[in-house]
Structures are given as structure tokens and as C-alpha cells.
Design a protein around this motif. Structure first.
Motif, PDB file in Angstrom:
ATOM      1  N   ARG A 402       0.813  -1.216   0.000  1.00 19.91           N
ATOM      2  CA  ARG A 402       0.000   0.000   0.000  1.00 19.91           C
ATOM      3  C   ARG A 402       0.856   1.281   0.000  1.00 19.91           C
ATOM      4  N   LEU A 403       2.022   1.246   0.642  1.00 23.45           N
ATOM      5  CA  LEU A 403       2.862   2.444   0.711  1.00 23.45           C
ATOM      6  C   LEU A 403       3.516   2.730  -0.639  1.00 23.45           C
ATOM      7  N   SER A 404       3.608   4.007  -0.993  1.00 23.62           N
ATOM      8  CA  SER A 404       4.320   4.394  -2.209  1.00 23.62           C
ATOM      9  C   SER A 404       5.825   4.302  -2.022  1.00 23.62           C
ATOM     10  N   THR A 405       6.264   4.564  -0.800  1.00 23.81           N
ATOM     11  CA  THR A 405       7.684   4.488  -0.457  1.00 23.81           C
ATOM     12  C   THR A 405       7.829   3.567   0.746  1.00 23.81           C
ATOM     13  N   PRO A 406       8.742   2.586   0.686  1.00 24.88           N
ATOM     14  CA  PRO A 406       8.862   1.623   1.787  1.00 24.88           C
ATOM     15  C   PRO A 406       9.636   2.178   2.978  1.00 24.88           C
ATOM     16  N   VAL A 407       9.009   3.087   3.718  1.00 27.96           N
ATOM     17  CA  VAL A 407       9.712   3.689   4.850  1.00 27.96           C
ATOM     18  C   VAL A 407       8.760   3.853   6.033  1.00 27.96           C
ATOM     19  N   ILE A 408       9.259   3.522   7.232  1.00 29.24           N
ATOM     20  CA  ILE A 408       8.505   3.659   8.477  1.00 29.24           C
ATOM     21  C   ILE A 408       9.328   4.477   9.462  1.00 29.24           C
ATOM     22  N   PHE A 409       8.687   5.481  10.032  1.00 30.74           N
ATOM     23  CA  PHE A 409       9.300   6.276  11.097  1.00 30.74           C
ATOM     24  C   PHE A 409       8.567   5.914  12.386  1.00 30.74           C
ATOM     25  N   ASP A 410       9.243   5.192  13.249  1.00 29.42           N
ATOM     26  CA  ASP A 410       8.597   4.596  14.425  1.00 29.42           C
ATOM     27  C   ASP A 410       9.006   5.341  15.691  1.00 29.42           C
ATOM     28  N   GLY A 411       8.093   6.130  16.213  1.00 29.23           N
ATOM     29  CA  GLY A 411       8.387   6.903  17.420  1.00 29.23           C
ATOM     30  C   GLY A 411       8.304   6.115  18.700  1.00 29.23           C
ATOM     31  N   ARG A 412       7.986   4.802  18.612  1.00 24.87           N
ATOM     32  CA  ARG A 412       7.863   3.977  19.819  1.00 24.87           C
ATOM     33  C   ARG A 412       8.648   2.673  19.745  1.00 24.87           C
ATOM     34  N   ASN A 413       9.481   2.513  18.702  1.00 26.50           N
ATOM     35  CA  ASN A 413      10.340   1.327  18.577  1.00 26.50           C
ATOM     36  C   ASN A 413       9.552   0.022  18.684  1.00 26.50           C
ATOM     37  N   LEU A 414       8.477  -0.077  17.908  1.00 22.45           N
ATOM     38  CA  LEU A 414       7.621  -1.263  17.977  1.00 22.45           C
ATOM     39  C   LEU A 414       8.204  -2.462  17.237  1.00 22.45           C
ATOM     40  N   TYR A 415       9.068  -2.214  16.261  1.00 25.88           N
ATOM     41  CA  TYR A 415       9.477  -3.284  15.371  1.00 25.88           C
ATOM     42  C   TYR A 415      10.981  -3.561  15.443  1.00 25.88           C
ATOM     43  N   ASP A 416      11.355  -4.737  14.964  1.00 23.82           N
ATOM     44  CA  ASP A 416      12.753  -5.181  14.949  1.00 23.82           C
ATOM     45  C   ASP A 416      13.433  -4.612  13.701  1.00 23.82           C
ATOM     46  N   PRO A 417      14.444  -3.789  13.864  1.00 23.04           N
ATOM     47  CA  PRO A 417      15.101  -3.187  12.702  1.00 23.04           C
ATOM     48  C   PRO A 417      15.647  -4.220  11.715  1.00 23.04           C
ATOM     49  N   GLN A 418      16.150  -5.355  12.215  1.00 23.20           N
ATOM     50  CA  GLN A 418      16.690  -6.390  11.336  1.00 23.20           C
ATOM     51  C   GLN A 418      15.602  -6.972  10.438  1.00 23.20           C
TER      52      GLN A 418
END
Length: 436
Positions: A402-418
Motif C-alpha cells: 500500500r505504501l508508495s515508499t517503503p519507509v517507516i518512522f517509528d516513534g515507539r520502537n515497535l518493530y525489529d530493525p533487522q
């Protein structure tokens, strides 16, 4: 025991309802007639898990009542709890205008045995000033007590029913004994009932909130430093949290604290110190760090797009200042929204319960969606501000689609960066080292 609670905001409504749940006869008083009518019908003006069911149950049991009439609610009450707002004034101090108005209306209806209890967060010395005012209005000594609240939005029912401690400030031991009796049903697991001087109880509330705010600002500042030196704040947090002197609570990095308590109480205690000719260096730093932290996510977004944000679309998940509440007061999301709008960004937003409050604030400046995935269509980026549980296990294949650009800015560190790297998502959290 017959109790009156003046003010049906967050603290007053939770307090009155929980006291009625333990068998007391409670009347909640508010000058807002429309709100009283709604409450009598079981319509709750705030979002708090479990509160609506409890209100309806106690109304049906005829233990909980609502009125705007002081004459019919105050004369028979043994304890009158004042739970009106004490908002931040222009100079940072607490505005006590509502408290003094209540005192003047309350005084003619007080019985001689009545105890007036300030539940609102008030500056040191307020309880004694209230006692002096009531004495001047009634011509006799009126017992006044301080009983600060330590409720967390989203868990307020449990916090009241199973408190870590109950703090009261009193001038006479007999007042302490009455309040101890009232709170006894909530202290069956031997959690302490702490009786102290009025001034100490008033300070306890401020110091507790300021200490928690300090932990948040400290870990946020350390998170920003971790990014610069290539460390990972999540690993650092685990490294320090197992030290029993430090612990893990309130050491989750993010985009700053908000809500009705921490920002206001930090500013109020700064004001108290300055009025005593003392410069509160640590508290000033806590406040400055928090103000700056609320701008961190915007800077990450701006840097990623090299400052070219005009016409971009950002999907925003989470608007409330924290999960399990619809409260947007001092919410970090509002700072991010304001900066993105100013930069010419179109915003598609979702929050499980705070949407109406945000809509009342921004109107048609934002696009609102009932499901968080629906915000993604055509968006150039996803930003996450509030850590609602439903965001924690996202379908990243769907997100990517759904995203036009594959980027997430996570202000709560919900996901594993790896994992984000493996999915092909550019991922920016708070205080995280770059994934090699």
C-alpha cells in the motif's frame, strides 16, 4: 459512608465510581448540566477501559448519583472530594480559579462533621489556604485534607482499586482515621496508607510525576546519543534495567511525554521553585529535553526526504498521548502534525479512540480513517506515534503493497530493525543503531 465528589472529569468520575463500587453512597456534582444528564443516562464523556460498565452498575444499584445541585448533595456528605481542573497558567503555575469558586459555593452547605478533601493537584500551601477560606466563610474550623491521585489513564480503575499506596495529608489524626476507613477496602493486600502533613502530601504528587518525567527525558536523551555513537538504546536499556537501583519502568525511549499531568506538573513545580528563589536546574532540563524530543520524528522524516516535503502524504498511526485513552492533551502527535502541515504534507491519520478529539482540533485539515491500514494507500511514509497494541504485529507485506515508499518512522520502537531490513523497509526508530 455518604460522599460527594465535585467535578466529573477524569479524576472525579473515576474516584466517585470506585468509591460507590465499594458500597458507599456517592453523589458526583458538576455545574455542566449537559454532562450530568449524559452521566445519569450512563453516557461517559471520557474513554477509560471498564469505567462505563462500572458507572451503569452503580447507578442501577442506587449507590452512584449525579447532580448539579450543591444543596441536595453536600449537607449529608461526610467527605467532600474536590476534583476540579487546575490547568497550567501563563506563567507555568497552577490555575486555582475553579477550586476557589467551588469553595465559595460549597461553604454554606457543609455540615460540622464534614471533611473537605482536595483530590486535584495543587501547589504546596493550597490546603491550608482552603482551610482558612472555609473558616472565614463558615465562622468555624473546617477539616481539610489532601489526597493526591496517582491514576494512570488507561488503567485508572485498577490503579484506584489496587493502589501502590494511598497518600493523605491531614491536620488531625481523626481525619486520617476517617479516610483510612474509607480506603480500607482497597488496601486489603497490605499496601500502605501514608498519613502526613498537608504540605508533604501536596509535594508528593508533584515529586512523583516529576521523577517519572525525569526518567522519560533521561532515556530519550540517551537514545539520541546512542544514535550518534552507533549504539542501540534497546540493548542499553536492558543493560541498565536489570540494575535493581534503576529498574525498567519509564525507560522506554520515544517521542516525549504528554497528557494532562507530566507537562503541567513539571511546569508547576518549576514555578514553585522559582517563587522560592531557587532555580530548578534538573526540572528545567527535563522540560527542555521533552520539548525537543517531540520534534525528533519530524526531523527524521524531513532528513529522509532531503527537506522536500511539499505535496508528500504521510500515514500517521496513533494520536492519543498514550494507549488506552482518548486524551490528546500535550500529545506528541500534535507537534508532529503541526510541523508536517506547515511543511505542506497531507496527513492520513488513525487512532482507535482519539479520532473525534483530533477532528475537533484540526477539522478537515486531516483525512481520518477508521482502520489503520486504510491510511496507507498512496502514502509516501508511515509514522507511528502511539504504541497501541494493534500496531505491534503489522502485516508488513500488506504495508509494503500500500505504501508508495517503503519507509517507516517509528516513534515507539515497535518493530525489529533487522526484520524491517529483511522486508526491504527503510526503518527509523528512536535511539537505534543502523542495521548493518
Amino acid at each position: 459512608m455518604k460522599i460527594a465528589v465535585i467535578g466529573t472529569g477524569y479524576v472525579g468520575l473515576v474516584t466517585g465510581t470506585c468509591f460507590s463500587e465499594s458500597g458507599n453512597h456517592v453523589t458526583c456534582v458538576d455545574i455542566n448540566e449537559k454532562k450530568i444528564q449524559q452521566l445519569e443516562s450512563g453516557i461517559i464523556p471520557i474513554y477509560e477501559p471498564g469505567l462505563e460498565e462500572m458507572v451503569k452498575r452503580n447507578i442501577k444499584a442506587r449507590r452512584l448519583f449525579f447532580t448539579s445541585n450543591y444543596e441536595e448533595s453536600i449537607p449529608d456528605a461526610k467527605c467532600i472530594f474536590i476534583a476540579v481542573g487546575t490547568p497550567q497558567g501563563s506563567d507555568g503555575s497552577a490555575n486555582l480559579e475553579s477550586l476557589w469558586k467551588v469553595a465559595n459555593v460549597l461553604a454554606p452547605h457543609l455540615s460540622e462533621e464534614a471533611i473537605v478533601v482536595i483530590k486535584s493537584t495543587v501547589p504546596v500551601g493550597t490546603n491550608r489556604k482552603l482551610a482558612e477560606l472555609l473558616e472565614s466563610l463558615t465562622g468555624r474550623v473546617v477539616d481539610v485534607a489532601s489526597n493526591p491521585e496517582f491514576l494512570k489513564e488507561g488503567t485508572a480503575i485498577d490503579d484506584f482499586s489496587k493502589p501502590d499506596r494511598v497518600v493523605v495529608g491531614v491536620s488531625r489524626p481523626e481525619v486520617s482515621a476517617t479516610l483510612h476507613e474509607l480506603y480500607q477496602p482497597f488496601l486489603r493486600t497490605e499496601n500502605p496508607f501514608l498519613s502526613m502533613e498537608l504540605e508533604s502530601a501536596e509535594m508528593t504528587k508533584y515529586v512523583a510525576n516529576c521523577m517519572l518525567a525525569t526518567k522519560i527525558s533521561f532515556i530519550n536523551e540517551m537514545a539520541n546519543l546512542c544514535e550518534r555513537v552507533g549504539a542501540d538504546i534497546n540493548q542499553v536499556r536492558r543493560g541498565i534495567g536489570h540494575d535493581q537501583r534503576i529498574g525498567f519502568s519509564f525507560l522506554f525511549p520515544g517521542v516525549g511525554y504528554g497528557g494532562s499531568c507530566f507537562p503541567k506538573d513539571v511546569s508547576a513545580l518549576i514555578s514553585v521553585a522559582q517563587h522560592q528563589n531557587m532555580e530548578p536546574t534538573i526540572l528545567n532540563a527535563v522540560d527542555r529535553v521533552n520539548v525537543a524530543q517531540k520534534k525528533v520524528l519530524f526531523k527524521k522524516i524531513s532528513d529522509y526526504f532531503k527537506g522536500d516535503l511539499e505535496g508528500k502524504t504521510v500515514a500517521l498511526w496513533g494520536l492519543a498521548f498514550k494507549p488506552k485513552t482518548d486524551d490528546i492533551r500535550e500529545a506528541p502527535s500534535l507537534v508532529l502534525i503541526d510541523e508536517l502541515l506547515q511543511a505542506g504534507v497531507k496527513l492520513k491519520v488513525h487512532d482507535p479512540v482519539a479520532m473525534e478529539n483530533v477532528k475537533a482540533h484540526y477539522g478537515d485539515k486531516l483525512s481520518y480513517f477508521d482502520h489503520h491500514y486504510d491510511t496507507l494507500e498512496g502514502a509516501d511514509a508511515l509514522a507511528i506515534v502511539t504504541e497501541w497494541n494493534e500496531f505491534r504485529h503489522a502485516d508488513f507485506d500488506y504495508v509494503l503493497h500500500r505504501l508508495s515508499t517503503p519507509v517507516i518512522f517509528d516513534g515507539r520502537n515497535l518493530y525489529d530493525p533487522q526484520k524491517m531490513k529483511q522486508k526491504g523497509i527503510d526503518y527509523f526508530g528512536i535511539g537505534l543503531s543502523s542495521v548493518k
